[in-house]
Write a protein that holds these residues in place. Structure first.
Motif, PDB file in Angstrom:
ATOM      1  N   UNK A   1      77.884 159.037  32.394  1.00  7.58           N
ATOM      2  CA  UNK A   1      77.662 159.447  33.779  1.00  7.58           C
ATOM      3  C   UNK A   1      76.551 158.621  34.441  1.00  7.58           C
ATOM      4  N   UNK A   2      75.537 158.213  33.683  1.00  8.03           N
ATOM      5  CA  UNK A   2      74.500 157.340  34.252  1.00  8.03           C
ATOM      6  C   UNK A   2      75.112 156.023  34.706  1.00  8.03           C
ATOM      7  N   UNK A   3      75.947 155.426  33.853  1.00  8.84           N
ATOM      8  CA  UNK A   3      76.604 154.167  34.210  1.00  8.84           C
ATOM      9  C   UNK A   3      77.532 154.372  35.405  1.00  8.84           C
ATOM     10  N   UNK A   4      78.238 155.507  35.449  1.00  9.14           N
ATOM     11  CA  UNK A   4      79.126 155.786  36.571  1.00  9.14           C
ATOM     12  C   UNK A   4      78.325 155.902  37.875  1.00  9.14           C
ATOM     13  N   UNK A   5      77.183 156.593  37.816  1.00 10.58           N
ATOM     14  CA  UNK A   5      76.342 156.732  39.013  1.00 10.58           C
ATOM     15  C   UNK A   5      75.835 155.368  39.501  1.00 10.58           C
ATOM     16  N   UNK A   6      75.465 154.503  38.563  1.00  9.19           N
ATOM     17  CA  UNK A   6      75.038 153.153  38.946  1.00  9.19           C
ATOM     18  C   UNK A   6      76.169 152.415  39.640  1.00  9.19           C
ATOM     19  N   UNK A   7      77.346 152.450  39.029  1.00  6.55           N
ATOM     20  CA  UNK A   7      78.486 151.734  39.613  1.00  6.55           C
ATOM     21  C   UNK A   7      78.870 152.343  40.955  1.00  6.55           C
ATOM     22  N   UNK A   8      78.780 153.651  41.094  1.00  6.46           N
ATOM     23  CA  UNK A   8      79.046 154.294  42.398  1.00  6.46           C
ATOM     24  C   UNK A   8      78.103 153.730  43.462  1.00  6.46           C
ATOM     25  N   UNK A   9      76.825 153.576  43.107  1.00  5.78           N
ATOM     26  CA  UNK A   9      75.844 153.025  44.033  1.00  5.78           C
ATOM     27  C   UNK A   9      76.210 151.588  44.411  1.00  5.78           C
ATOM     28  N   UNK A  10      76.544 150.787  43.422  1.00  6.27           N
ATOM     29  CA  UNK A  10      76.888 149.387  43.685  1.00  6.27           C
ATOM     30  C   UNK A  10      78.147 149.287  44.552  1.00  6.27           C
ATOM     31  N   UNK A  11      79.140 150.081  44.219  1.00  3.06           N
ATOM     32  CA  UNK A  11      80.408 150.050  44.959  1.00  3.06           C
ATOM     33  C   UNK A  11      80.206 150.516  46.393  1.00  3.06           C
ATOM     34  N   UNK A  12      79.279 151.440  46.600  1.00  5.67           N
ATOM     35  CA  UNK A  12      79.037 151.944  47.962  1.00  5.67           C
ATOM     36  C   UNK A  12      78.510 150.855  48.894  1.00  5.67           C
ATOM     37  N   UNK A  13      77.987 149.784  48.343  1.00  8.75           N
ATOM     38  CA  UNK A  13      77.483 148.690  49.169  1.00  8.75           C
ATOM     39  C   UNK A  13      78.577 147.702  49.579  1.00  8.75           C
ATOM     40  N   UNK A  14      79.774 147.879  49.067  1.00 13.21           N
ATOM     41  CA  UNK A  14      80.891 146.992  49.424  1.00 13.21           C
ATOM     42  C   UNK A  14      81.489 147.410  50.762  1.00 13.21           C
ATOM     43  N   UNK A  15      82.296 146.516  51.331  1.00 15.30           N
ATOM     44  CA  UNK A  15      83.044 146.821  52.554  1.00 15.30           C
ATOM     45  C   UNK A  15      84.086 147.903  52.242  1.00 15.30           C
TER      46      UNK A  15
END
Length: 154
Positions: free
Chosen positions: A86-100
């Motif tokens: 879940x920590x890795x998922x939260x990180x990736x969610x944050x990164x993905x949220x910065x995409x178009x």
């Protein structure tokens, strides 16, 4: 010929794009993995409850404390594993949220839902070649975003 393809695939998975794609695959499977681990915990708890008593000399007696401790350690290990996922998922969610938004939609359809490129193109109402361009832009942006937050991809 087959060995050269395998070697090519191994090398491509070590590249920055390959690493990001592996992280996206793990991100996409994270909720399913956590569900499976939760089921494993429930199974262990049932075994612990049912297995803590044994039938001896016409009476139920409690099992040795070490058996119960082993069950509890395994359950705690699984909880820690789920927290890591879940920590890795939260990180990736944050990164993905910065995409178009279109890149986010592609990432969701391809890596979370697991759809093939033809279906993704149809769903996004773009050509198949446009989907590949969106993929390339999204992966390249994710590489730079991850580097910004983590200083490196690896």
């Amino acid at each position: 010929m087959e060995k050269s393809i395998e070697k090519f695939l191994e090398e491509s998975l070590k590249s920055e794009k390959g690493i990001v794609k592996k992280r996206l695959l793990k991100w996409g499977a994270s909720l399913n993995m956590c569900d499976m681990k939760q089921e494993e915990i429930l199974k262990l708890k049932r075994l612990m409850e049912n297995g803590t008593k044994i039938y001896v000399n016409d009476n139920f007696e409690l099992l040795d404390k070490t058996v119960i401790d082993r069950y509890e350690k395994e359950i705690n290990y699984i909880y820690e594993y789920i927290e890591g996922i879940m920590d890795e998922k939260r990180k990736m969610d944050l990164y993905i949220s910065e995409l178009e938004p279109t890149e986010q939609e592609f990432i969701y359809l391809k890596y979370r839902k697991g759809y093939d490129f033809n279906f993704v193109a149809n769903k996004m109402n773009v050509s198949r070649s446009q989907v590949f361009r969106i993929k390339d832009f999204a992966i390249d942006k994710l590489i730079s975003i991850i580097k910004k937050y983590e200083n490196e991809i690896f």
